[in-house]
Design an enzyme around this catalytic site. Structure first.
Site, mmCIF file in Angstrom:
data_model
loop_
_atom_site.group_PDB
_atom_site.id
_atom_site.type_symbol
_atom_site.label_atom_id
_atom_site.label_comp_id
_atom_site.label_asym_id
_atom_site.label_seq_id
_atom_site.Cartn_x
_atom_site.Cartn_y
_atom_site.Cartn_z
ATOM 1 N N GLU A 284 -9.306 1.268 -0.586
ATOM 2 C CA GLU A 284 -8.839 0.366 -1.647
ATOM 3 C C GLU A 284 -8.959 -1.038 -1.092
ATOM 4 O O GLU A 284 -8.191 -1.439 -0.224
ATOM 5 C CB GLU A 284 -7.381 0.681 -2.003
ATOM 6 C CG GLU A 284 -7.103 2.136 -2.375
ATOM 7 C CD GLU A 284 -7.609 2.484 -3.769
ATOM 8 O OE1 GLU A 284 -7.996 1.575 -4.512
ATOM 9 O OE2 GLU A 284 -7.634 3.679 -4.090
ATOM 10 N N CYS A 318 -4.018 -7.502 -4.798
ATOM 11 C CA CYS A 318 -5.458 -7.218 -4.859
ATOM 12 C C CYS A 318 -5.984 -7.274 -6.280
ATOM 13 O O CYS A 318 -7.138 -7.616 -6.494
ATOM 14 C CB CYS A 318 -5.733 -5.844 -4.247
ATOM 15 S SG CYS A 318 -4.780 -4.534 -5.004
HETATM 16 P P1 NAD Z 1 -6.881 -6.083 6.698
HETATM 17 O O1 NAD Z 1 -8.125 -5.347 6.409
HETATM 18 O O2 NAD Z 1 -6.930 -7.205 7.646
HETATM 19 O O3 NAD Z 1 -5.752 -5.083 7.261
HETATM 20 C C1 NAD Z 1 -5.364 -3.911 6.579
HETATM 21 C C2 NAD Z 1 -4.827 -2.906 7.581
HETATM 22 O O4 NAD Z 1 -5.884 -2.505 8.452
HETATM 23 C C3 NAD Z 1 -3.739 -3.460 8.493
HETATM 24 O O5 NAD Z 1 -2.781 -2.453 8.735
HETATM 25 C C4 NAD Z 1 -4.507 -3.787 9.762
HETATM 26 O O6 NAD Z 1 -3.695 -3.815 10.914
HETATM 27 C C5 NAD Z 1 -5.502 -2.663 9.811
HETATM 28 N N1 NAD Z 1 -6.709 -2.930 10.617
HETATM 29 C C6 NAD Z 1 -7.178 -4.118 11.055
HETATM 30 N N2 NAD Z 1 -8.324 -3.935 11.740
HETATM 31 C C7 NAD Z 1 -8.593 -2.615 11.726
HETATM 32 C C8 NAD Z 1 -9.649 -1.806 12.234
HETATM 33 N N3 NAD Z 1 -10.667 -2.323 12.910
HETATM 34 N N4 NAD Z 1 -9.606 -0.480 11.999
HETATM 35 C C9 NAD Z 1 -8.604 0.090 11.287
HETATM 36 N N5 NAD Z 1 -7.565 -0.639 10.789
HETATM 37 C C10 NAD Z 1 -7.555 -1.969 10.997
HETATM 38 O O7 NAD Z 1 -6.321 -6.560 5.279
HETATM 39 P P2 NAD Z 1 -5.030 -7.457 4.992
HETATM 40 O O8 NAD Z 1 -5.379 -8.876 5.190
HETATM 41 O O9 NAD Z 1 -3.858 -6.893 5.679
HETATM 42 O O10 NAD Z 1 -4.809 -7.160 3.440
HETATM 43 C C11 NAD Z 1 -5.327 -7.954 2.450
HETATM 44 C C12 NAD Z 1 -6.568 -7.329 1.833
HETATM 45 O O11 NAD Z 1 -6.245 -6.049 1.305
HETATM 46 C C13 NAD Z 1 -7.105 -8.110 0.675
HETATM 47 O O12 NAD Z 1 -8.504 -8.174 0.759
HETATM 48 C C14 NAD Z 1 -6.686 -7.305 -0.531
HETATM 49 O O13 NAD Z 1 -7.481 -7.496 -1.681
HETATM 50 C C15 NAD Z 1 -6.767 -5.929 -0.009
HETATM 51 N N6 NAD Z 1 -5.912 -5.028 -0.793
HETATM 52 C C16 NAD Z 1 -6.512 -4.107 -1.608
HETATM 53 C C17 NAD Z 1 -5.723 -3.288 -2.410
HETATM 54 C C18 NAD Z 1 -6.323 -2.274 -3.348
HETATM 55 O O14 NAD Z 1 -5.605 -1.414 -3.822
HETATM 56 N N7 NAD Z 1 -7.608 -2.341 -3.641
HETATM 57 C C19 NAD Z 1 -4.335 -3.397 -2.347
HETATM 58 C C20 NAD Z 1 -3.784 -4.352 -1.498
HETATM 59 C C21 NAD Z 1 -4.579 -5.152 -0.718
#
Ligand code: NAD
Length: 547
Positions: A284, A318
């Site tokens: 997502e 999001c």
């Molecule tokens: P992010 O991708 O930086 O982090 C998300 C999660 O992934 C965190 O727990 C982070 O610690 C972890 N992570 C970071 N690097 C990783 C790796 N290499 N491997 C595995 N996990 C890792 O995103 P964010 O900044 O925390 O969240 C914001 C983003 O999430 C925005 O782009 C938003 O649109 C998206 N989002 C999407 C939805 C949806 O339902 N489509 C919902 C909420 C947020």
């Protein structure tokens, strides 16, 4: 730096909420330190799977910048332990009838509604969002708990399927749990994107190893306690926290299925790691969502809806709208109303209802937001309202901002800002609007405003997004928990909610029982005679309209 006891402050003037809601005076009177005391932090932190003497990372309350919690960090070895514990607990859990597992969700539903204030305090303390926006998380989780609590038996039951040979082959499709789900979640909706997404995984018979974002881990840990109180075996939900690029891959390394919510960039990495192990993943991801205001829209309703669409959780949602496409004939009327409602939004950081928008979560979010706006303005865009940080309210507050005259070379045009910034574009024909809405690699959510509902649904069908809301911003589709929600294109793979949202956590198993005769030459038929009999049989089955 503001004090959390301070009342919400209107950016322009107070009064009835421009989003169409709560007219009461905002207030609070409680501090983060009193709402999230050390004793609560210590109790919740004990739920993290981490070695005896872990390193500790400090989190900050975005509303004020004050220290919030010191949280133990897991190591990759802890992740391995978490999977062992989860795997052990999963076998007994999967052996329970679905109805027993579903009862846990229904009890959780009631507990959550009863103790929602605790959740609201934690969500506000960790994310800085307004209480109303924190409540949306409670709402979403309760809806998912009710839905999967009531509907799981139907989704998971064995289904009779047409057999290879009618009468002779008895075929059943069954659903088996995947095993241990690796669930990686972001900071923006820490209740919904943690426990909300996990409820279908649990009721389907899985265990979970969950890596929430460290900034918002307390909320998930609190939800875990509540689910255990509702009857979930404690080991079934393991929480590991730590650096994303270290602990995230360790989770993917051991999982039987990965459910990830976060940025598109990280999502791609997660998908590649899961693919290398041949385990499935749902992703997502981000969006650059558009709202279309058609020529026959109720302009007042659309303006109020646009405020909800753009500024809920300060745009860190999001499915929030970052592109407003407005028919030229209603653009002036719409903008006058939308901008004046936006100007009147009350920004605030009280741990109480009343503020219309809270803070951004971090310096990183504030930087991206300010950079997108500043670059656009330098390149010729106009700020219709907002466009500045509000350090007088708290370290990461930024005014809800409306930009006009945005052009494709500006980052704010195509990149996800994930802040309270929306750009306005005018269109002349429906064709033009649909093509502009679809002109992004993302495909998460969109919104269409029109008085003609049939026209709204027809336009919706042409939009390349996983959800479309007609005459609402995002809550109509997201709240329809019996229907799938997710992204097309760069916005992701797979869906939460509905049948897709639970079946992704299962493996399909077909059990076919052959009776009376084998599917091979028998009863003295040679190969050629057998082929002739089956050829006749196939013709007959088609003529009899067998599927
Ligand atoms: P992010 O991708 O930086 O982090 C998300 C999660 O992934 C965190 O727990 C982070 O610690 C972890 N992570 C970071 N690097 C990783 C790796 N290499 N491997 C595995 N996990 C890792 O995103 P964010 O900044 O925390 O969240 C914001 C983003 O999430 C925005 O782009 C938003 O649109 C998206 N989002 C999407 C939805 C949806 O339902 N489509 C919902 C909420 C947020």
């Amino acid at each position: 730096m503001s004090d959390l006891t301070a009342d919400a402050v209107a950016t322009e003037h107070p009064g009835a909420s421009p989003a169409g809601g709560n007219p009461t005076a905002p207030g609070g009177g409680r501090t983060v330190a009193s709402a999230v005391p050390r004793s609560l932090v210590d109790r919740l932190a004990a739920g993290v799977t981490a070695t005896a003497e872990p390193s500790v990372v400090e989190t900050v309350a975005p509303l004020t910048g004050e220290r919030l919690a010191g949280l133990p960090q897991s190591t990759p070895a802890d992740v391995e332990v978490a999977f062992q514990l989860a795997r052990r607990a999963q076998a007994a859990w999967a052996a329970l009838p679905v109805r027993r597992r579903a009862a846990v969700l229904l009890r959780f539903h009631d507990l959550l509604l009863k103790r929602q204030d605790e959740a609201l305090d934690l969500v506000q303390a960790e994310t800085g969002k307004a209480r109303l926006h924190a409540f949306e998380e409670v709402l979403a989780v309760a809806m998912a708990a009710r839905h999967y609590g009531r509907a799981a038996q139907g989704y998971l039951k064995d289904r009779r399927r047409g057999g290879a040979l009618p009468v002779l082959t008895h075929t059943v499709e069954a659903r088996r749990p995947k095993g241990v789900i690796g669930h990686i979640s972001p900071w923006n909706y820490p209740l919904e994107l943690c426990v909300g997404d996990l409820l279908p995984a649990f009721v389907a018979g899985n265990a979970v190893v969950n890596k929430p974002d460290t900034q918002t881990a307390l909320t998930g840990l609190w939800a875990r306690e509540l689910l255990i109180e509702a009857g979930l075996p404690a080991d079934l939900w393991q929480v590991v926290i730590g650096d994303g690029p270290v602990i995230g891959p360790a989770v993917v390394e051991h999982a039987d299925y990965v459910s990830f919510t976060g940025s598109t960039r990280t999502g791609r990495e997660v998908a590649q790691r899961a693919a290398a192990r041949l385990v499935g993943a749902s992703l997502e991801l981000g969006g650059k969502n558009a709202m279309l205001v058609l020529s026959d829209a109720d302009v007042d309703a659309a303006a109020a809806g646009a405020v909800r669409a753009c500024f809920s959780s300060a745009g860190q949602l999001c499915i929030s709208i970052e592109r407003l496409l407005v028919h030229r004939s209603v653009a002036d009327r719409f903008l006058e109303r939308f901008v004046s409602r936006t100007r009147a939004l009350r920004l605030g950081g009280g741990l109480a209802y009343g503020a219309d928008m809270g803070s951004l979560v971090s310096a990183r979010q504030l930087d991206t937001t300010a950079r997108h706006v500043e670059e656009a303005v330098k390149a010729g865009a106009t700020v219709l309202t907002g466009g500045r940080a509000r350090p007088d309210l708290g370290p990461y507050f930024y005014e809800p901002t409306v930009l006009d005259g945005v052009t494709p070379e500006m980052a704010v045009c195509g990149e996800e800002t994930f802040g309270p910034v929306v750009s306005v574009y005018r269109f002349d024909t429906e064709e033009e609007a649909v093509s502009a809405a679809n002109s992004t690699p993302y495909g998460l959510n969109s919104s269409v405003w029109t008085r003609d509902l049939r026209r709204g649904r027809a336009v919706a069908a042409r939009l390349r997004t996983g959800t479309v809301n007609v005459n609402e911003a995002y809550a109509a589709a997201y709240g329809s928990v019996a229907a799938p929600m997710g992204g097309m294109g760069d916005s992701g793979l797979g869906r939460r909610h509905g049948a897709d949202g639970i079946l992704r956590f299962t493996e399909a198993q077909t059990i076919a029982t052959q009776r009376l005769m084998p599917i091979a030459p028998s009863f003295g038929l040679d190969d050629e005679q057998f082929a002739a009999v089956l050829t006749g049989g196939l013709r007959a089955l088609k003529a009899l309209r067998f599927k």
